[in-house]
Design an enzyme around this catalytic site. Structure first.
Site, PDB file in Angstrom:
ATOM      1  N   GLN A   1       0.836  -1.187   0.000  1.00  0.00           N
ATOM      2  CA  GLN A   1       0.000   0.000   0.000  1.00  0.00           C
ATOM      3  C   GLN A   1       0.878   1.247   0.000  1.00  0.00           C
ATOM      4  O   GLN A   1       1.892   1.313   0.681  1.00  0.00           O
ATOM      5  CB  GLN A   1      -0.882  -0.015   1.249  1.00  0.00           C
TER       6      GLN A   1
ATOM      7  N   SER B   1       4.569  -5.892   3.044  1.00  0.00           N
ATOM      8  CA  SER B   1       3.269  -5.736   3.717  1.00  0.00           C
ATOM      9  C   SER B   1       2.162  -6.383   2.876  1.00  0.00           C
ATOM     10  O   SER B   1       2.162  -7.584   2.655  1.00  0.00           O
ATOM     11  CB  SER B   1       3.004  -4.245   3.977  1.00  0.00           C
ATOM     12  N   LEU B   2       1.227  -5.589   2.371  1.00  0.00           N
ATOM     13  CA  LEU B   2       0.153  -6.113   1.522  1.00  0.00           C
ATOM     14  C   LEU B   2       0.711  -6.945   0.373  1.00  0.00           C
ATOM     15  O   LEU B   2       0.110  -7.935  -0.043  1.00  0.00           O
ATOM     16  CB  LEU B   2      -0.671  -4.943   0.974  1.00  0.00           C
TER      17      LEU B   2
ATOM     18  N   ARG C   1      -9.195  -8.027   4.837  1.00  0.00           N
ATOM     19  CA  ARG C   1      -8.047  -7.395   5.494  1.00  0.00           C
ATOM     20  C   ARG C   1      -8.149  -5.866   5.432  1.00  0.00           C
ATOM     21  O   ARG C   1      -7.929  -5.166   6.420  1.00  0.00           O
ATOM     22  CB  ARG C   1      -6.754  -7.863   4.824  1.00  0.00           C
TER      23      ARG C   1
ATOM     24  N   HIS D   1       0.941  -1.736  10.961  1.00  0.00           N
ATOM     25  CA  HIS D   1       2.046  -2.483  11.574  1.00  0.00           C
ATOM     26  C   HIS D   1       2.365  -1.954  12.974  1.00  0.00           C
ATOM     27  O   HIS D   1       3.522  -1.815  13.356  1.00  0.00           O
ATOM     28  CB  HIS D   1       3.272  -2.491  10.648  1.00  0.00           C
TER      29      HIS D   1
ATOM     30  N   GLN E   1       1.331 -10.330  10.674  1.00  0.00           N
ATOM     31  CA  GLN E   1       1.899  -9.274   9.835  1.00  0.00           C
ATOM     32  C   GLN E   1       1.168  -7.936   9.988  1.00  0.00           C
ATOM     33  O   GLN E   1       1.763  -6.873   9.854  1.00  0.00           O
ATOM     34  CB  GLN E   1       1.858  -9.746   8.379  1.00  0.00           C
TER      35      GLN E   1
END
Length: 308
Positions: free
Chosen positions: A11, A90-91, A115, A196, A245
């Site tokens: 993202q 991440s994503l 998510r 996060h 995560q």
């Protein structure tokens, strides 16, 4: 010749128009992006191509990004282009999951839609993130740990670039201390939540529950987990690492180090932007890095692959 790894951005790399040339010119890309829309109950292509506001809202950004990454991935696979390893920031780890054959497209799209919603709902307001330039991860960690408010490291991107996350006030206070400690710059990020961060614990739990409904398979190729920066090689590891995560730091620099130590010499960034390309070059200036975010990039990689 060394190994090739596919990398998938997260993202923040999204932009209006991403994936459009693939959608308009390649049948497999249309099929994949239309499937993403069906699974999400959204007009994903409209979000990607036209929605100047929605594309930057987490619950829409995430499904849009993964739809584009998956479409390009499937187009590459149609040409017989497969990596020996994968990773995603991440994503982007969901792109790596697809490259490794761990889940079906349908399940990934369904999961990513949830998510995005869970993360948007968990902390709709009151959170912030900032990129810290010019300090080591340890220096940033020490300042965050000494801060009484909720602030912590979100991303270890590359040497000299660490991202912090947490409550807005705590991030502001840590920012001032980081500047005094010698940070070259501390840049607020345009994000809709403190990703996060432990503040996302509720989203983590909801995602963990959703993951229980998903069928996973042993990875066909190893891919790096953001949480551990180690390879995921077994099906039993997948779900818990994806759940954790959401609120754990992204150890991207360490993920790239893992790929390099495994003999990866060529990195292909699959999807919007060139963020990961920049990070890899700062981690290892000798690494070969390519991008595939346009049809021209795609054809260039096809030509390079044929000459291997």
């Amino acid at each position: 010749m060394g190994k090739t790894a596919f990398l998938f951005p997260g993202q923040g790399a999204q932009y209006v128009g991403m994936g459009r040339d693939f959608y308009e010119n390649m049948a497999v890309c249309r099929q994949v992006m239309d499937l993403a829309g069906q699974m999400a109950g959204l007009d994903v292509k409209k979000i990607c191509f036209e929605e100047k506001e929605k594309i930057h809202i987490t619950e829409y950004t995430q499904i849009a990004m993964v739809a584009v990454e998956a479409a390009i991935l499937k187009a590459l696979e149609e040409e017989g282009i497969f990596p020996e390893a994968a990773g995603g920031l991440s994503l982007g780890e969901y792109g790596a999951v697809l490259a490794a054959g761990v889940m079906s497209l349908e399940d990934v799209f369904s999961l990513v839609r949830k998510r995005g919603i869970y993360m948007q709902e968990a902390v709709p307001f009151g959170g912030a993130m900032a990129a810290v330039l010019g300090l080591s991860g340890k220096q940033v960690e020490d300042i965050c740990e000494a801060e009484p408010g909720m602030v912590s490291v979100a991303n270890y991107n590359c040497p000299g670039q660490v991202v912090i996350t947490g409550a807005s006030q705590a991030v502001e206070e840590a920012t001032e201390k980081l500047k005094k400690a010698g940070a070259r710059r501390v840049l607020p990020l345009q994000v809709s939540g403190p990703f996060h961060s432990p503040m996302l614990a509720e989203a983590e739990e909801k995602l963990r529950s959703a993951l229980q409904e998903i069928k996973v398979q042993k990875p066909g190729i190893p891919y790096t987990a953001n949480v551990t920066a180690q390879y995921v090689r077994e099906a039993g590891e997948v779900k818990e690492l994806l759940a954790r995560q959401v609120s754990a730091p992204v150890r991207w620099q360490q993920c790239v180090d893992t790929l390099l130590s495994d003999g990866v010499e060529t990195f292909v960034e699959v999807g919007p932007g060139k963020t990961l390309t920049g990070f890899v070059r700062k981690i290892d200036k000798n690494a070969r890095v390519l991008q595939v975010q346009t049809i021209e990039d795609f054809q260039n990689l096809v030509n390079i692959w044929k000459e291997r």
